[in-house]
Design a protein around this motif. Sequence first.
Motif, PDB file in Angstrom:
ATOM      1  N   ALA A  39       0.851  -1.190   0.000  1.00  0.00           N
ATOM      2  CA  ALA A  39       0.000   0.000   0.000  1.00  0.00           C
ATOM      3  C   ALA A  39       0.886   1.239   0.000  1.00  0.00           C
ATOM      4  N   LYS A  40       0.515   2.239  -0.791  1.00  0.00           N
ATOM      5  CA  LYS A  40       1.269   3.489  -0.815  1.00  0.00           C
ATOM      6  C   LYS A  40       0.744   4.389   0.303  1.00  0.00           C
ATOM      7  N   VAL A  41       1.689   5.063   0.963  1.00  0.00           N
ATOM      8  CA  VAL A  41       1.340   5.894   2.110  1.00  0.00           C
ATOM      9  C   VAL A  41       2.068   7.235   2.056  1.00  0.00           C
ATOM     10  N   SER A  42       1.515   8.161   2.811  1.00  0.00           N
ATOM     11  CA  SER A  42       2.148   9.446   3.062  1.00  0.00           C
ATOM     12  C   SER A  42       2.266   9.540   4.581  1.00  0.00           C
ATOM     13  N   PHE A  43       3.413  10.014   5.082  1.00  0.00           N
ATOM     14  CA  PHE A  43       3.602  10.061   6.523  1.00  0.00           C
ATOM     15  C   PHE A  43       4.686  11.069   6.889  1.00  0.00           C
ATOM     16  N   ASP A  44       4.681  11.475   8.145  1.00  0.00           N
ATOM     17  CA  ASP A  44       5.733  12.311   8.698  1.00  0.00           C
ATOM     18  C   ASP A  44       6.647  11.419   9.514  1.00  0.00           C
ATOM     19  N   ILE A  45       7.908  11.797   9.621  1.00  0.00           N
ATOM     20  CA  ILE A  45       8.871  11.042  10.409  1.00  0.00           C
ATOM     21  C   ILE A  45       9.212  11.840  11.659  1.00  0.00           C
ATOM     22  N   GLU A  46       9.096  11.163  12.782  1.00  0.00           N
ATOM     23  CA  GLU A  46       9.431  11.771  14.075  1.00  0.00           C
ATOM     24  C   GLU A  46      10.603  11.004  14.670  1.00  0.00           C
ATOM     25  N   GLU A  47      11.625  11.736  15.104  1.00  0.00           N
ATOM     26  CA  GLU A  47      12.782  11.111  15.730  1.00  0.00           C
ATOM     27  C   GLU A  47      12.513  10.936  17.216  1.00  0.00           C
ATOM     28  N   THR A  48      12.784   9.735  17.731  1.00  0.00           N
ATOM     29  CA  THR A  48      12.609   9.458  19.155  1.00  0.00           C
ATOM     30  C   THR A  48      13.915   8.892  19.697  1.00  0.00           C
ATOM     31  N   ASP A  49      13.978   8.670  20.990  1.00  0.00           N
ATOM     32  CA  ASP A  49      15.177   8.086  21.581  1.00  0.00           C
ATOM     33  C   ASP A  49      15.386   6.644  21.149  1.00  0.00           C
ATOM     34  N   ARG A  50      14.346   6.014  20.578  1.00  0.00           N
ATOM     35  CA  ARG A  50      14.450   4.631  20.108  1.00  0.00           C
ATOM     36  C   ARG A  50      14.576   4.537  18.587  1.00  0.00           C
ATOM     37  N   GLY A  51      14.659   5.676  17.902  1.00  0.00           N
ATOM     38  CA  GLY A  51      14.787   5.679  16.449  1.00  0.00           C
ATOM     39  C   GLY A  51      13.657   6.448  15.788  1.00  0.00           C
ATOM     40  N   SER A  52      13.596   6.353  14.468  1.00  0.00           N
ATOM     41  CA  SER A  52      12.572   7.054  13.696  1.00  0.00           C
ATOM     42  C   SER A  52      11.251   6.311  13.760  1.00  0.00           C
ATOM     43  N   LYS A  53      10.149   7.077  13.814  1.00  0.00           N
ATOM     44  CA  LYS A  53       8.829   6.452  13.740  1.00  0.00           C
ATOM     45  C   LYS A  53       7.932   7.290  12.847  1.00  0.00           C
ATOM     46  N   ALA A  54       6.965   6.619  12.237  1.00  0.00           N
ATOM     47  CA  ALA A  54       6.022   7.274  11.343  1.00  0.00           C
ATOM     48  C   ALA A  54       4.832   7.808  12.139  1.00  0.00           C
ATOM     49  N   VAL A  55       4.410   9.025  11.825  1.00  0.00           N
ATOM     50  CA  VAL A  55       3.217   9.629  12.414  1.00  0.00           C
ATOM     51  C   VAL A  55       2.421  10.268  11.281  1.00  0.00           C
ATOM     52  N   ASN A  56       1.167  10.599  11.559  1.00  0.00           N
ATOM     53  CA  ASN A  56       0.287  11.226  10.556  1.00  0.00           C
ATOM     54  C   ASN A  56       0.222  10.404   9.270  1.00  0.00           C
ATOM     55  N   VAL A  57       0.071   9.096   9.415  1.00  0.00           N
ATOM     56  CA  VAL A  57       0.064   8.182   8.272  1.00  0.00           C
ATOM     57  C   VAL A  57      -1.272   8.237   7.545  1.00  0.00           C
ATOM     58  N   GLU A  58      -1.208   8.356   6.238  1.00  0.00           N
ATOM     59  CA  GLU A  58      -2.394   8.309   5.383  1.00  0.00           C
ATOM     60  C   GLU A  58      -2.123   7.339   4.239  1.00  0.00           C
ATOM     61  N   VAL A  59      -3.072   6.458   3.955  1.00  0.00           N
ATOM     62  CA  VAL A  59      -2.944   5.558   2.812  1.00  0.00           C
ATOM     63  C   VAL A  59      -3.386   6.329   1.579  1.00  0.00           C
ATOM     64  N   THR A  60      -2.489   6.440   0.596  1.00  0.00           N
ATOM     65  CA  THR A  60      -2.797   7.177  -0.626  1.00  0.00           C
ATOM     66  C   THR A  60      -3.228   6.260  -1.763  1.00  0.00           C
ATOM     67  N   GLU A  61      -2.864   4.977  -1.660  1.00  0.00           N
ATOM     68  CA  GLU A  61      -3.261   3.988  -2.665  1.00  0.00           C
ATOM     69  C   GLU A  61      -3.242   2.607  -2.019  1.00  0.00           C
ATOM     70  N   GLU A  62      -4.338   1.881  -2.153  1.00  0.00           N
ATOM     71  CA  GLU A  62      -4.421   0.552  -1.550  1.00  0.00           C
ATOM     72  C   GLU A  62      -3.385  -0.390  -2.142  1.00  0.00           C
ATOM     73  N   ALA A  63      -3.061  -1.425  -1.386  1.00  0.00           N
ATOM     74  CA  ALA A  63      -2.121  -2.439  -1.852  1.00  0.00           C
ATOM     75  C   ALA A  63      -2.677  -3.136  -3.086  1.00  0.00           C
ATOM     76  N   PRO A  64      -1.805  -3.503  -4.015  1.00  0.00           N
ATOM     77  CA  PRO A  64      -2.261  -4.245  -5.195  1.00  0.00           C
ATOM     78  C   PRO A  64      -2.916  -5.558  -4.776  1.00  0.00           C
ATOM     79  N   ALA A  65      -3.853  -5.993  -5.569  1.00  0.00           N
ATOM     80  CA  ALA A  65      -4.590  -7.223  -5.257  1.00  0.00           C
ATOM     81  C   ALA A  65      -3.752  -8.467  -5.474  1.00  0.00           C
ATOM     82  N   ASP A  66      -2.778  -8.415  -6.399  1.00  0.00           N
ATOM     83  CA  ASP A  66      -1.989  -9.613  -6.678  1.00  0.00           C
ATOM     84  C   ASP A  66      -0.824  -9.719  -5.717  1.00  0.00           C
ATOM     85  N   ASP A  67      -0.361 -10.943  -5.445  1.00  0.00           N
ATOM     86  CA  ASP A  67       0.706 -11.215  -4.493  1.00  0.00           C
ATOM     87  C   ASP A  67       2.067 -10.749  -4.977  1.00  0.00           C
TER      88      ASP A  67
END
Length: 150
Positions: free
Chosen positions: A46-74
């Motif tokens: 799935a295609k997404v849009s997100f912001d990256i936030e730096e934490t003491d444990r590493g980078s994490k995604a916030v404000n995640v939005e799906v911009t395109e669903e995952a393809p149906a085929d494997d």
Amino acid sequence: MAVSGKVVHYDPNRGFGFLAPEEGGADVFLHINDINIDEDSLRPGAKVSFDIEETDRGSKAVNVEVTEEAPADDSAGGSRPHRRDDHHGRGHRHDERGGRRQRGGLDAAAFTEELTELLLDADDDLTARQIVAIRQRITDFAVGRGWVLD
């Protein structure tokens, strides 16, 4: 600043996963507490849009939005059975169609996905940063040896 990318892995049972930024670089950790969307839309590919936030444990995604669903085929990373059900202890993997994947038959992306599953199953205490670092080193090693297609 929003980053575009794709879902690499998301486990709704554990409530976390990883997103791959489109411009490259390390995968970004995603936790259920940092999203406000339907978890079912977080399928690999799935295609997404997100912001990256730096934490003491590493980078994490916030404000995640799906911009395109995952393809149906494997072939593009769609739904697949849980890997825990695929372990046969004989040194070969069976894919979702019942065929065997021979040595060197996985590309780096598929190998990385398999490796992510193994690391997630191995130890609940591994951090996102540790998983990404271990996964990258092992994938580079396997590609360098010709065990995995680049």
